[in-house]
Design a protein around this motif. Structure first.
Motif, mmCIF file in Angstrom:
data_model
loop_
_atom_site.group_PDB
_atom_site.id
_atom_site.type_symbol
_atom_site.label_atom_id
_atom_site.label_comp_id
_atom_site.label_asym_id
_atom_site.label_seq_id
_atom_site.Cartn_x
_atom_site.Cartn_y
_atom_site.Cartn_z
ATOM 1 N N ASP A 148 -17.348 7.451 24.409
ATOM 2 C CA ASP A 148 -16.258 7.031 25.302
ATOM 3 C C ASP A 148 -15.393 8.217 25.727
ATOM 4 O OD1 ASP A 148 -14.756 4.852 26.531
ATOM 5 O OD2 ASP A 148 -13.178 5.354 25.095
ATOM 6 N N ARG A 149 -15.223 9.187 24.821
ATOM 7 C CA ARG A 149 -14.402 10.370 25.124
ATOM 8 C C ARG A 149 -15.172 11.423 25.907
ATOM 9 N NH1 ARG A 149 -8.762 10.450 24.076
ATOM 10 N NH2 ARG A 149 -8.924 12.715 24.087
ATOM 11 N N GLY A 150 -16.457 11.179 26.151
ATOM 12 C CA GLY A 150 -17.206 12.104 26.999
ATOM 13 C C GLY A 150 -18.125 13.068 26.269
ATOM 14 N N ALA A 151 -18.450 12.788 24.990
ATOM 15 C CA ALA A 151 -19.423 13.647 24.295
ATOM 16 C C ALA A 151 -20.752 13.579 25.050
ATOM 17 C CB ALA A 151 -19.600 13.175 22.857
ATOM 18 N N LYS A 152 -21.382 14.739 25.199
ATOM 19 C CA LYS A 152 -22.600 14.775 26.005
ATOM 20 C C LYS A 152 -23.868 14.820 25.163
ATOM 21 C CE LYS A 152 -20.761 16.556 30.285
ATOM 22 N NZ LYS A 152 -19.340 16.608 29.913
ATOM 23 N N ASP A 153 -23.703 15.127 23.871
ATOM 24 C CA ASP A 153 -24.881 15.289 23.010
ATOM 25 C C ASP A 153 -24.481 14.848 21.599
ATOM 26 O OD1 ASP A 153 -27.026 16.118 21.492
ATOM 27 O OD2 ASP A 153 -26.908 18.239 22.072
ATOM 28 N N ILE A 154 -24.859 13.620 21.252
ATOM 29 C CA ILE A 154 -24.536 13.090 19.921
ATOM 30 C C ILE A 154 -25.827 13.000 19.123
ATOM 31 C CG2 ILE A 154 -23.559 11.151 18.620
ATOM 32 C CD1 ILE A 154 -21.989 10.409 21.203
ATOM 33 N N ARG A 155 -25.922 13.798 18.067
ATOM 34 C CA ARG A 155 -27.116 13.794 17.210
ATOM 35 C C ARG A 155 -26.820 12.882 16.028
ATOM 36 N NH1 ARG A 155 -27.486 20.415 17.220
ATOM 37 N NH2 ARG A 155 -27.777 20.650 19.486
ATOM 38 N N LEU A 156 -27.543 11.793 15.971
ATOM 39 C CA LEU A 156 -27.247 10.758 14.974
ATOM 40 C C LEU A 156 -28.306 10.783 13.876
ATOM 41 C CD1 LEU A 156 -25.463 8.364 14.203
ATOM 42 C CD2 LEU A 156 -26.872 6.935 15.684
ATOM 43 N N VAL A 157 -27.893 11.256 12.698
ATOM 44 C CA VAL A 157 -28.825 11.427 11.586
ATOM 45 C C VAL A 157 -28.596 10.322 10.558
ATOM 46 C CG1 VAL A 157 -29.654 13.032 9.813
ATOM 47 C CG2 VAL A 157 -28.562 13.930 11.873
ATOM 48 N N ASN A 158 -29.640 9.612 10.214
ATOM 49 C CA ASN A 158 -29.467 8.578 9.186
ATOM 50 C C ASN A 158 -30.661 8.534 8.246
ATOM 51 O OD1 ASN A 158 -27.702 6.540 8.146
ATOM 52 N ND2 ASN A 158 -29.230 5.024 8.767
ATOM 53 N N ARG A 159 -30.383 8.204 6.984
ATOM 54 C CA ARG A 159 -31.447 8.092 5.981
ATOM 55 C C ARG A 159 -32.482 7.078 6.446
ATOM 56 N NH1 ARG A 159 -29.774 5.644 0.254
ATOM 57 N NH2 ARG A 159 -29.232 3.956 1.697
ATOM 58 N N THR A 160 -32.034 5.933 6.955
ATOM 59 C CA THR A 160 -32.951 4.945 7.527
ATOM 60 C C THR A 160 -32.986 5.169 9.039
ATOM 61 O OG1 THR A 160 -32.173 3.449 5.813
ATOM 62 C CG2 THR A 160 -33.514 2.483 7.578
ATOM 63 N N PHE A 161 -34.045 5.821 9.486
ATOM 64 C CA PHE A 161 -34.131 6.265 10.881
ATOM 65 C C PHE A 161 -33.938 5.110 11.869
ATOM 66 C CE2 PHE A 161 -37.007 7.273 14.549
ATOM 67 C CZ PHE A 161 -36.203 8.246 15.110
ATOM 68 N N GLU A 162 -34.546 3.955 11.570
ATOM 69 C CA GLU A 162 -34.505 2.815 12.503
ATOM 70 C C GLU A 162 -33.071 2.367 12.789
ATOM 71 O OE1 GLU A 162 -36.382 2.968 9.706
ATOM 72 O OE2 GLU A 162 -38.154 3.589 10.850
ATOM 73 N N ARG A 163 -32.207 2.526 11.798
ATOM 74 C CA ARG A 163 -30.806 2.139 12.001
ATOM 75 C C ARG A 163 -30.126 3.061 13.018
ATOM 76 N NH1 ARG A 163 -26.843 1.015 6.936
ATOM 77 N NH2 ARG A 163 -25.745 -0.658 7.971
ATOM 78 N N ALA A 164 -30.498 4.340 12.980
ATOM 79 C CA ALA A 164 -29.951 5.292 13.960
ATOM 80 C C ALA A 164 -30.459 4.942 15.358
ATOM 81 C CB ALA A 164 -30.349 6.716 13.589
ATOM 82 N N VAL A 165 -31.724 4.550 15.436
ATOM 83 C CA VAL A 165 -32.307 4.180 16.737
ATOM 84 C C VAL A 165 -31.569 2.967 17.293
ATOM 85 C CG1 VAL A 165 -34.389 3.336 17.898
ATOM 86 C CG2 VAL A 165 -34.569 5.129 16.145
ATOM 87 N N SER A 166 -31.373 1.949 16.479
ATOM 88 C CA SER A 166 -30.756 0.734 17.022
ATOM 89 C C SER A 166 -29.273 0.952 17.317
ATOM 90 C CB SER A 166 -30.996 -0.485 16.119
ATOM 91 O OG SER A 166 -30.377 -0.285 14.897
ATOM 92 N N LEU A 167 -28.589 1.792 16.563
ATOM 93 C CA LEU A 167 -27.191 2.086 16.899
ATOM 94 C C LEU A 167 -27.115 2.818 18.244
ATOM 95 C CD1 LEU A 167 -24.490 3.443 14.446
ATOM 96 C CD2 LEU A 167 -24.458 3.937 16.851
ATOM 97 N N GLY A 168 -28.009 3.783 18.438
ATOM 98 C CA GLY A 168 -28.056 4.522 19.704
ATOM 99 C C GLY A 168 -28.257 3.576 20.877
ATOM 100 N N LYS A 169 -29.151 2.634 20.697
ATOM 101 C CA LYS A 169 -29.437 1.659 21.769
ATOM 102 C C LYS A 169 -28.221 0.776 22.019
ATOM 103 C CE LYS A 169 -34.444 1.097 21.695
ATOM 104 N NZ LYS A 169 -35.298 0.710 20.570
ATOM 105 N N ALA A 170 -27.575 0.333 20.949
ATOM 106 C CA ALA A 170 -26.435 -0.582 21.082
ATOM 107 C C ALA A 170 -25.262 0.090 21.788
ATOM 108 C CB ALA A 170 -25.999 -1.076 19.705
ATOM 109 N N ILE A 171 -25.011 1.344 21.473
ATOM 110 C CA ILE A 171 -23.863 2.029 22.076
ATOM 111 C C ILE A 171 -24.221 2.518 23.481
ATOM 112 C CG2 ILE A 171 -22.263 3.993 21.832
ATOM 113 C CD1 ILE A 171 -21.794 1.742 19.765
ATOM 114 N N GLY A 172 -25.454 2.939 23.644
ATOM 115 C CA GLY A 172 -25.917 3.309 24.975
ATOM 116 C C GLY A 172 -25.430 4.659 25.475
ATOM 117 N N GLY A 173 -24.840 5.469 24.628
ATOM 118 C CA GLY A 173 -24.358 6.794 25.053
ATOM 119 C C GLY A 173 -25.444 7.847 24.922
#
Ligand code: ATR
Length: 280
Positions: A148-173
């Motif tokens: 929302d603040r305009g970050a252009k590159d958010i690298r989302l690292v999670n122990r359970t990879f699928e959770r990072a994928v679905s969070l990325g999809k949900a937020i859509g940034g």
């Protein structure tokens, strides 16, 4: 004997709840602003959340905050949730409207950004890549806030990879989900590192992350605030990075709640911060 016009009531619901520092914070503001009233911790299970929320208007509560594990469930109960709450998928604050209906929002993203800006006044979301560790409930508000603040590159690292994928999809940034094995390399070129995992919290082991690849000028934020300095923040400080813990996120998220409940814009003061730090 004089009788005040109104007794101001608000609460925080959660399960467990007695660890919450929210009552100290809100009762400090009650006193500071000369309001007659109280903010109480209320133990509410998921099963009883609907009944508890629906009781707020009849009891004369201005509203409530919600904490673990009630934030997602509250979204299904309130009469109206704003776009921030719906994007994050969780509600941190409910306001009782004059007609008795319940309005939900999420102030965690606001608190996260205000905390960063208080610690690093020159911070900009688009200054460079941001690495977020963790993809749980807290990460949702953090990733939403950064996008929302305009970050252009958010690298989302999670122990359970699928959770990072679905969070990325949900937020859509601009979110790139990364695997746990990629966490050390993910720091390459980063401007900000944020820990949202429970690692480093009291009774938990430290976050297993080598800061070797983190550029010199990068800032480091841990949304954990018990202990006040996690092993991650201690290591970052030793390496010369600017650091901030998550206490300010808790303090600042209370401000919009007060605007909505009482029409007052309270301040996060040094005295208040010290008073709460003394209880940690
Ligand atoms: P919260 O609402 O506080 O974010 P949560 O939704 O349970 O709580 O999320 C906890 C986060 O900490 C998750 O990202 C979790 O990773 P998983 O999605 O793989 O469970 C992370 N976490 C918990 N224990 C961890 C550990 N031992 N190592 C790495 N990450 C851990």
């Amino acid at each position: 004997m004089s009788h005040p016009e109104k007794f101001h009531l608000a609460c925080v619901m959660g399960d467990p709840i007695m660890h919450s520092r929210s009552p100290s914070l809100h009762n400090y503001w009650m006193k500071q602003h000369g309001l007659t009233g109280v903010y109480v911790p209320v133990h509410v299970t998921r099963e009883r959340l609907e009944a508890a929320l629906r009781a707020l208007p009849a009891l004369g509560f201005a509203g409530c905050n919600l904490t673990i594990p009630l934030k997602e469930r509250a979204l299904e109960i309130v009469d109206e949730a704003d776009v921030t709450a719906r994007r994050i998928g969780a509600i941190s604050c409910v306001t009782v409207r004059p007609d008795g209906t319940l309005a939900g929002t999420n102030n965690d993203a606001y608190g996260f950004i205000e905390n960063l800006l208080e610690a690093f006044p020159d911070w900009r979301a688009d200054a460079g890549p941001v690495v977020v560790m963790g993809a749980g409930g807290a990460a949702r508000a953090v990733v939403y806030a950064l996008a929302d603040r305009g970050a252009k590159d958010i690298r989302l690292v999670n122990r359970t990879f699928e959770r990072a994928v679905s969070l990325g999809k949900a937020i859509g940034g601009p979110v790139t989900p990364l695997r746990w094995e990629e966490r050390h390399a993910a720091l390459d070129g980063a401007a900000l590192l944020v820990n949202t995992t429970s690692q480093g919290m009291v009774h938990n082991p430290p976050l297993d992350l080598s800061l070797g690849n983190l550029p010199k000028g990068a800032d480091v934020c841990d949304i954990v605030y018990i202990p006040g300095e996690t092993p991650l923040l201690a290591e970052a400080r030793r390496r010369g990075h600017r650091t901030v813990n998550g206490l300010g996120m808790l303090l600042h998220q209370g401000r919009p709640a007060w605007r909505s409940w009482f029409g007052i814009d309270p301040k996060v003061t040094r005295e208040m911060r010290e008073m709460i730090e003394a209880t940690i």
